[in-house]
Design a protein around this motif. Structure first.
Motif, PDB file in Angstrom:
ATOM      1  N   HIS A  78       7.794  26.697  11.433  1.00  0.00           N
ATOM      2  CA  HIS A  78       8.913  26.842  10.487  1.00  0.00           C
ATOM      3  C   HIS A  78       8.651  27.917   9.440  1.00  0.00           C
ATOM      4  N   CYS A 137       8.701  32.342   8.632  1.00  0.00           N
ATOM      5  CA  CYS A 137       9.306  33.619   9.012  1.00  0.00           C
ATOM      6  C   CYS A 137       8.272  34.723   8.853  1.00  0.00           C
ATOM      7  N   VAL A 161       7.880  30.164  14.539  1.00  0.00           N
ATOM      8  CA  VAL A 161       8.984  29.258  14.191  1.00  0.00           C
ATOM      9  C   VAL A 161       8.633  27.805  14.506  1.00  0.00           C
ATOM     10  N   ALA A 185       6.659  35.194  17.830  1.00  0.00           N
ATOM     11  CA  ALA A 185       7.784  34.624  17.089  1.00  0.00           C
ATOM     12  C   ALA A 185       7.956  33.145  17.410  1.00  0.00           C
ATOM     13  N   VAL A 237       9.049  37.271  13.805  1.00  0.00           N
ATOM     14  CA  VAL A 237      10.286  36.487  13.805  1.00  0.00           C
ATOM     15  C   VAL A 237      11.462  37.356  13.388  1.00  0.00           C
ATOM     16  N   GLU A 238      11.272  38.154  12.339  1.00  0.00           N
ATOM     17  CA  GLU A 238      12.331  39.077  11.899  1.00  0.00           C
ATOM     18  C   GLU A 238      12.739  39.999  13.060  1.00  0.00           C
ATOM     19  N   SER A 287      14.660  30.798  10.826  1.00  0.00           N
ATOM     20  CA  SER A 287      13.272  30.493  11.195  1.00  0.00           C
ATOM     21  C   SER A 287      12.952  29.008  11.094  1.00  0.00           C
ATOM     22  N   THR A 316      17.267  34.969   7.454  1.00  0.00           N
ATOM     23  CA  THR A 316      16.134  34.694   8.338  1.00  0.00           C
ATOM     24  C   THR A 316      15.306  33.495   7.872  1.00  0.00           C
ATOM     25  N   GLN A 343      15.739  37.529   4.249  1.00  0.00           N
ATOM     26  CA  GLN A 343      15.416  36.212   3.723  1.00  0.00           C
ATOM     27  C   GLN A 343      16.270  35.921   2.485  1.00  0.00           C
TER      28      GLN A 343
END
Length: 363
Positions: free
Chosen positions: A224, A226, A221, A217, A230-231, A158, A154, A15
């Protein structure tokens, strides 16, 4: 033939990491040529500019014309030479990455790849997929080296549309099945050798991550945000799939994608969406266990990937159209010939229809 695995010089994911792009690029050059879309510049241009300024590097932005084709590569080369730049940077999606890598190859300079989406496994590879000006697949440009740096912020990824992350999952979905087929056929990979155990392990980890975290994930997203899921999916779509396909091998799914590029109805679909359906077609070609096919169908439907021809925009395709797709997929030199059996255009045509029927029946 040796077993070979290749990878980018450095992979960075986290991030806020776009704030550090100047620091990571500065050892490679001090006059950066940044290929980016207008919308991409609006999103991250100021961040990139400030980072290069802090690293005492000059930066020149050039807007991408939309297609990774020879016309665009030649235009950018002339501009790069005119400015006297010494490092290429591609910020955006897969076609920008491939164009930046091709440009770096022709100007003989290092390249930094910065995905703003996790929509394909292009960022890490020593490969550019070249299309015609009209967007039809033309050829693979095999490059002598992987990118020097791949940088993934990320936070930025994201916030991209969820469909792009899902498309990346479709591209990643093929990784294990194509690597396993290539290994079973004892065929050569994109890395110029045979499949390594490490590549197969990474390819399998990619598939397992998709099943474990794909739906979580996608939902994150859409908000919106992370999250750890998602990572994990960003890493699977970008790095695990990138190393897995390149050092594990391409086989049926990507060749079938290439075949579908000749059908104008599919041009509005993303690369990974067509690859996902190509994965189902490959499984039919291999006569995979129904349990395996159902697992892939369940995954595709849960995250929103195509499972039928209608999902690809081909509501009522003619036999002639599908046979043209099959012929392109089975053309001499295509990766479908890495499958552990003989593949013909007739077999691909039959598998496309059977995969479509399975998808319709499962719905």
């Amino acid at each position: 033939m040796a077993n070979i695995i290749i990878a980018p010089g450095r992979y960075i994911q986290g991030q806020g990491e776009l704030n550090n792009i100047g620091k990571y690029a500065q050892p490679l050059g001090t006059k950066a040529f940044v290929l980016i879309s207008k919308s991409g510049y609006d999103r991250v241009g100021e961040t990139v500019k400030k980072s290069f300024e802090a690293a005492r590097c000059s930066v020149y932005f050039e807007y991408f014309n939309g297609e990774c084709c020879k016309t665009e590569i030649n235009r950018l080369k002339a501009r790069f030479d005119e400015l006297g730049c010494d490092v290429c940077v591609g910020i955006g999606g897969g076609k920008i990455h491939d164009t930046a890598k091709a440009l770096a190859y022709y100007v003989k300079k290092p390249v930094v790849v910065v995905p703003t989406i996790a929509g394909t496994d292009a960022p890490c590879s020593a490969l550019s997929v070249i299309y015609t000006d009209e967007g039809v697949f033309e050829e693979y440009l095999w490059l002598p080296a992987n990118p020097n740096v791949v940088l993934v912020d990320t936070d930025v990824v994201s916030k991209a549309p969820a469909r792009l992350l899902v498309s990346g999952m479709g591209d990643a979905l093929a990784t294990y099945f194509e690597a396993k087929a290539t290994a079973d056929a004892d065929a050569a990979t994109c890395a110029g050798g045979k499949v390594t155990r490490a590549a197969l392990v990474l390819a399998r980890a990619c598939y397992d991550t998709l099943l474990a975290d794909g739906l979580k994930a996608r939902l994150a997203v859409e908000q919106h945000v992370c999250t750890p899921a998602v990572e994990n999916i960003i890493e699977a779509n970008t790095y695990l799939s990138g190393i897995g396909f390149e050092s594990g091998g391409l086989a049926g799914a990507h060749a079938i994608h290439n075949g579908f590029t000749v059908a104008p109805e599919t041009h509005k679909m993303y690369h990974g969406e067509k690859v996902a359906f190509g994965t189902l077609v490959q499984l039919v070609l291999q006569n995979a266990d129904m349990e395996q096919i159902e697992e892939v169908l369940d995954f595709c439907m849960s995250v929103g990937l195509p499972t039928t021809l209608a999902d690809l925009g081909m509501e009522n395709p003619t036999e002639e159209t599908l046979r043209t797709v099959a012929q392109a997929a089975a053309a001499p030199g295509e990766t479908i010939h890495n499958m552990p059996m003989e593949v013909t255009a007739d077999k691909v045509y039959a598998a496309i229809l059977a995969a479509d029927a399975l998808g319709r029946a499962y719905k």
